[in-house]
Write an enzyme that holds these catalytic residues in place. Sequence first.
Site, PDB file in Angstrom:
ATOM      1  N   GLY A 159      -9.677  17.166  26.989  1.00  0.00           N
ATOM      2  CA  GLY A 159      -8.630  16.156  26.889  1.00  0.00           C
ATOM      3  C   GLY A 159      -9.166  14.748  27.051  1.00  0.00           C
ATOM      4  O   GLY A 159      -8.550  13.906  27.705  1.00  0.00           O
ATOM      5  N   ALA A 160     -10.303  14.476  26.409  1.00  0.00           N
ATOM      6  CA  ALA A 160     -10.997  13.204  26.627  1.00  0.00           C
ATOM      7  C   ALA A 160     -10.599  12.112  25.652  1.00  0.00           C
ATOM      8  O   ALA A 160     -11.205  11.038  25.655  1.00  0.00           O
ATOM      9  CB  ALA A 160     -12.511  13.437  26.539  1.00  0.00           C
ATOM     10  N   ASN A 161      -9.598  12.361  24.824  1.00  0.00           N
ATOM     11  CA  ASN A 161      -9.245  11.364  23.808  1.00  0.00           C
ATOM     12  C   ASN A 161      -8.173  10.385  24.271  1.00  0.00           C
ATOM     13  O   ASN A 161      -7.846   9.440  23.562  1.00  0.00           O
ATOM     14  CB  ASN A 161      -8.789  12.057  22.518  1.00  0.00           C
ATOM     15  CG  ASN A 161      -7.548  12.914  22.732  1.00  0.00           C
ATOM     16  OD1 ASN A 161      -7.293  13.379  23.842  1.00  0.00           O
ATOM     17  ND2 ASN A 161      -6.779  13.115  21.682  1.00  0.00           N
ATOM     18  N   THR A 162      -7.620  10.596  25.463  1.00  0.00           N
ATOM     19  CA  THR A 162      -6.566   9.707  25.936  1.00  0.00           C
ATOM     20  C   THR A 162      -6.487   9.756  27.460  1.00  0.00           C
ATOM     21  O   THR A 162      -7.031  10.659  28.090  1.00  0.00           O
ATOM     22  CB  THR A 162      -5.203  10.122  25.327  1.00  0.00           C
ATOM     23  OG1 THR A 162      -4.198   9.162  25.680  1.00  0.00           O
ATOM     24  CG2 THR A 162      -4.762  11.481  25.833  1.00  0.00           C
ATOM     25  N   GLY A 163      -5.823   8.766  28.048  1.00  0.00           N
ATOM     26  CA  GLY A 163      -5.520   8.781  29.467  1.00  0.00           C
ATOM     27  C   GLY A 163      -6.721   8.869  30.383  1.00  0.00           C
ATOM     28  O   GLY A 163      -7.763   8.248  30.160  1.00  0.00           O
ATOM     29  N   ILE A 164      -6.597   9.687  31.430  1.00  0.00           N
ATOM     30  CA  ILE A 164      -7.646   9.834  32.427  1.00  0.00           C
ATOM     31  C   ILE A 164      -8.934  10.369  31.803  1.00  0.00           C
ATOM     32  O   ILE A 164     -10.036   9.919  32.136  1.00  0.00           O
ATOM     33  CB  ILE A 164      -7.177  10.780  33.559  1.00  0.00           C
ATOM     34  CG1 ILE A 164      -5.984  10.183  34.298  1.00  0.00           C
ATOM     35  CG2 ILE A 164      -8.305  11.064  34.539  1.00  0.00           C
ATOM     36  CD1 ILE A 164      -5.321  11.148  35.270  1.00  0.00           C
ATOM     37  N   GLY A 165      -8.799  11.327  30.894  1.00  0.00           N
ATOM     38  CA  GLY A 165      -9.978  11.910  30.267  1.00  0.00           C
ATOM     39  C   GLY A 165     -10.787  10.892  29.488  1.00  0.00           C
ATOM     40  O   GLY A 165     -12.024  10.872  29.552  1.00  0.00           O
ATOM     41  N   SER A 210      -3.074  18.461  40.792  1.00  0.00           N
ATOM     42  CA  SER A 210      -2.007  17.483  41.036  1.00  0.00           C
ATOM     43  C   SER A 210      -1.389  17.730  42.402  1.00  0.00           C
ATOM     44  O   SER A 210      -1.422  18.847  42.938  1.00  0.00           O
ATOM     45  CB  SER A 210      -0.926  17.600  39.959  1.00  0.00           C
ATOM     46  OG  SER A 210       0.232  16.866  40.307  1.00  0.00           O
ATOM     47  N   TYR A 226       5.220  23.870  35.623  1.00  0.00           N
ATOM     48  CA  TYR A 226       4.135  22.901  35.800  1.00  0.00           C
ATOM     49  C   TYR A 226       3.538  23.009  37.197  1.00  0.00           C
ATOM     50  O   TYR A 226       2.310  23.052  37.368  1.00  0.00           O
ATOM     51  CB  TYR A 226       4.648  21.481  35.553  1.00  0.00           C
ATOM     52  CG  TYR A 226       3.597  20.423  35.799  1.00  0.00           C
ATOM     53  CD1 TYR A 226       2.524  20.273  34.912  1.00  0.00           C
ATOM     54  CD2 TYR A 226       3.663  19.585  36.910  1.00  0.00           C
ATOM     55  CE1 TYR A 226       1.549  19.310  35.137  1.00  0.00           C
ATOM     56  CE2 TYR A 226       2.693  18.616  37.131  1.00  0.00           C
ATOM     57  CZ  TYR A 226       1.641  18.483  36.245  1.00  0.00           C
ATOM     58  OH  TYR A 226       0.663  17.537  36.476  1.00  0.00           O
TER      59      TYR A 226
END
Length: 330
Positions: free
Chosen positions: A49-55, A178, A203
Site C-alpha cells: 500500500g505504498a502508493n498513498t497515505g502513510i505507505g 491500530s 475492522y
Amino acid sequence: MSIFRNKLILTGSAIGTLLGGVVLLKDRMQGAVFEKNVRADGKVVIITGANTGIGKETAHYLARRGAHVYMACRDMKKCEEAREEIVLDTRNPLVYCRECDLASMQSIRQFVKQFKSEQQRLDILINNAGVMRCPRTLTKEGIELQLGVNHMGHFLLTNLLLDTLKLSAPSRIVVVSSLAHTRGQIALDDLNSTKSYDEAKAYEQSKLANVLFTRELARRLEGTGVTVNALHPGIVDTELMRHMGIFNSWFSGLFVRPFVWPFLKSPLYGAQTTVYAALDPDLEKVSGQYFSDCAPKEVAEQAKDDRVAKWLWAVSEKWTGTLTGTAAVS
C-alpha cells in the site's frame, strides 16, 4: 462607514487569530517524530500500500535514506505516479512498482515469485496496506475483505517471505495495526462475518488480528534474528477513511470535517512510528511489541490471549493455504 470598516477589521483579525489557533493545535496533535539520522543504504524494503497515505510517506522516507524500495500495490497507475514523484524528489532510482493485490492470494504469490527472482535478500517488510469500514465485500477466495486484506493477505505474504527474511537477518517485519484493536474481538464462531456483518466490528477484529499475529510470529521467530513489531500510526487523514460516512458527505465536509481536521495527523506524521520501528538501531533485538508515537505502548488484554493467537494462526494457515499450497475458506 468608518464603524463598518472597523468591524470588518476586527472580524478579520478575530478570524486570523482563530485560524492561527487551529493551525497551532494541528501542529501539537501531530505526535512524535523519528529524529535519528539513520541511513538505509543497500537495505531492501517491501512496503504494501505504498502508493498513498502513510505507505507513500514511508516509501519516500526510506528512499531518501538510500533503501531499495519495493512498492507493493494493487493500483499500478497510482503506484507509478507515486514512484515517479519519489524518485524525482529523492534522486534514488532504486524504487520499484510491483503489483500485489492483497485481496487475491494468487496475486500475492505472483508478487513473491517475482520479488525472489529479482532479489536474494529482504531487510524490512512493512505490512502497511489496509481497508477500513467498507461495505461487506469478499476477497477472491471468499474472505471478508477487511479480514482478508488487513490480516490474511499479510499473513500469507509474510510467511512466503520468511525464508528470505531469515537469510537476511538481522531483519525486521513491521505490522501497521491500530488503536482500534482495543475494541476488537475475534469472533471464534463467525470469523468471516457470514452470520452478521458490522463494518466497524470487522475492522476492529482485523486490527486485533494484526496484533495477535505479531505476538505469535515473534514467538515463532525467536533466535532467528528476524523481529516483528506492530504499531498504531495515529488517527491519520488518508484515503483509508473514504468509506466512513462522517467524512465523505457534503454535510460533513462543511460542518464536521473542519472541527475534526485539527486532531488528524498528516500522512507524513502518521508514518513516523513506522519508520521508527523499521530503522531505530535500539530496536534491533526488540520483538513482539506494540508502539505508538515512537514509543512502546501496552496492548489490550484480548491481544495478550495466546490461546486465541494460536487458534487464529491455525485458521490463517488453513485459509491461506500456507500448509497445503491452496487457498480457500471452508
